[in-house]
Design a protein around this motif. Structure first.
Motif, short mmCIF file in Angstrom:
data_model
loop_
_atom_site.label_atom_id
_atom_site.label_comp_id
_atom_site.label_asym_id
_atom_site.label_seq_id
_atom_site.Cartn_x
_atom_site.Cartn_y
_atom_site.Cartn_z
N LEU A 1 0.87 -1.18 0.00
CA LEU A 1 0.00 0.00 0.00
C LEU A 1 0.90 1.23 0.00
O LEU A 1 1.13 1.87 1.01
N GLY A 2 1.41 1.57 -1.20
CA GLY A 2 2.39 2.65 -1.29
C GLY A 2 1.78 4.03 -1.21
O GLY A 2 2.46 4.99 -0.85
N GLY A 3 0.50 4.17 -1.55
CA GLY A 3 -0.17 5.46 -1.49
C GLY A 3 -1.14 5.49 -0.33
O GLY A 3 -0.75 5.45 0.84
N HIS A 4 -2.46 5.52 -0.65
CA HIS A 4 -3.49 5.39 0.37
C HIS A 4 -4.67 4.66 -0.27
O HIS A 4 -4.68 4.43 -1.48
N LEU A 5 -5.63 4.25 0.53
CA LEU A 5 -6.76 3.50 -0.01
C LEU A 5 -7.62 4.40 -0.89
O LEU A 5 -8.14 5.42 -0.44
N VAL A 6 -7.77 4.00 -2.15
CA VAL A 6 -8.50 4.76 -3.15
C VAL A 6 -9.61 3.88 -3.71
O VAL A 6 -9.37 2.72 -4.06
N THR A 7 -10.82 4.41 -3.80
CA THR A 7 -11.95 3.59 -4.25
C THR A 7 -12.15 3.62 -5.76
O THR A 7 -12.79 2.74 -6.33
N GLY A 8 -11.67 4.67 -6.42
CA GLY A 8 -11.94 4.83 -7.85
C GLY A 8 -13.26 5.50 -8.12
O GLY A 8 -13.75 5.47 -9.25
N HIS A 9 -13.87 6.10 -7.10
CA HIS A 9 -15.13 6.83 -7.25
C HIS A 9 -14.83 8.33 -7.23
O HIS A 9 -14.48 8.88 -6.18
N VAL A 10 -14.94 8.97 -8.36
CA VAL A 10 -14.61 10.39 -8.47
C VAL A 10 -15.69 11.22 -7.78
O VAL A 10 -16.87 11.07 -8.06
N ASP A 11 -15.26 12.11 -6.89
CA ASP A 11 -16.21 12.96 -6.17
C ASP A 11 -16.57 14.21 -6.95
O ASP A 11 -17.70 14.69 -6.86
N ALA A 12 -15.63 14.74 -7.70
CA ALA A 12 -15.86 15.95 -8.48
C ALA A 12 -14.63 16.19 -9.34
O ALA A 12 -13.59 15.54 -9.16
N THR A 13 -14.75 17.13 -10.26
CA THR A 13 -13.55 17.58 -10.95
C THR A 13 -13.07 18.87 -10.29
O THR A 13 -13.86 19.62 -9.72
N GLY A 14 -11.77 19.08 -10.34
CA GLY A 14 -11.18 20.30 -9.81
C GLY A 14 -10.50 21.06 -10.93
O GLY A 14 -10.13 20.50 -11.96
N LEU A 15 -10.35 22.36 -10.73
CA LEU A 15 -9.73 23.24 -11.71
C LEU A 15 -8.31 23.57 -11.27
O LEU A 15 -8.10 24.03 -10.14
#
Length: 199
Positions: free
Chosen positions: A92-106
């Protein structure tokens, strides 16, 4: 689940209409596909997609109209960050990621600092409470550490530093100020907020 550690890059080469969504084709170059089977989940710039077809060096996934409406960077010609789903034997080199995008950022700042790059991203205000200094954030599927976070009139802005290795192995080299990126907040922050609401 994923870790936010990108292991490959792919280029979207085609879209095919499937109902109200699209089937996308990703040319994966030299990224090894031997261990990928139909039905596997692959993160495409932070968006978890199910593989429905596989070729010698291509993967195809169906993307719903809803997903297309909230996710950035899935157009024909786009370079996408690729990550295979996590197994219990993986680091686990990064952090737990679900692959569910919450929003786009600018992207509001994108500066070359000689030995790294500074990226500042503005996200909708409702995500601000989930972003903390030294906490984790996922940008285009990449696990990053938040250096600064500020609430502004138009939303919340956070800054991260991108090291040369990350710049070289992700699609960050094709980003610039004004581009939109996929954001996923830390899952732990999401659950803490839910538990706090119920307390």
């Amino acid at each position: 689940m994923f870790t936010g550690i990108i292991t490959g890059l792919g280029r979207i080469t085609a879209h095919e209409l499937i109902g109200d969504g699209q089937r996308i084709t990703v040319a994966c170059g030299h990224w090894p596909l031997d261990d990928i089977v139909i039905g596997d989940s692959i993160a495409h710039s932070g968006c978890c997609l199910t593989i429905v077809e596989k070729g010698a060096d291509v993967l195809r996934s169906d993307v719903s109209a809803h997903t297309l409406s909230i996710v950035a960077g899935l157009g024909v010609g786009a370079l996408v960050n690729l990550e295979k789903s996590l197994t219990l034997a993986d680091k686990l080199g990064g952090h737990l990621v679900t692959g569910h995008v919450d929003a786009t950022g600018l992207i509001t700042q994108w500066k070359n600092l000689a030995e790294s790059w500074l990226m500042e991203v503005e996200v909708p205000a409702h995500l601000g409470k989930f972003i903390a200094q030294k906490g984790s954030i996922t940008v285009n599927g990449v696990s990053l550490t938040v250096n600064e976070v500020d609430d502004v009139a138009t939303g919340t802005r956070f800054q991260v530093n991108v090291i040369p290795h990350t710049f070289q192995v992700t699609n960050f080299a094709e980003l610039a100020r004004g581009h939109r990126v996929n954001i996923e907040i830390d899952a732990i922050a999401r659950y803490v907020e839910r538990m706090t609401q119920r307390a």
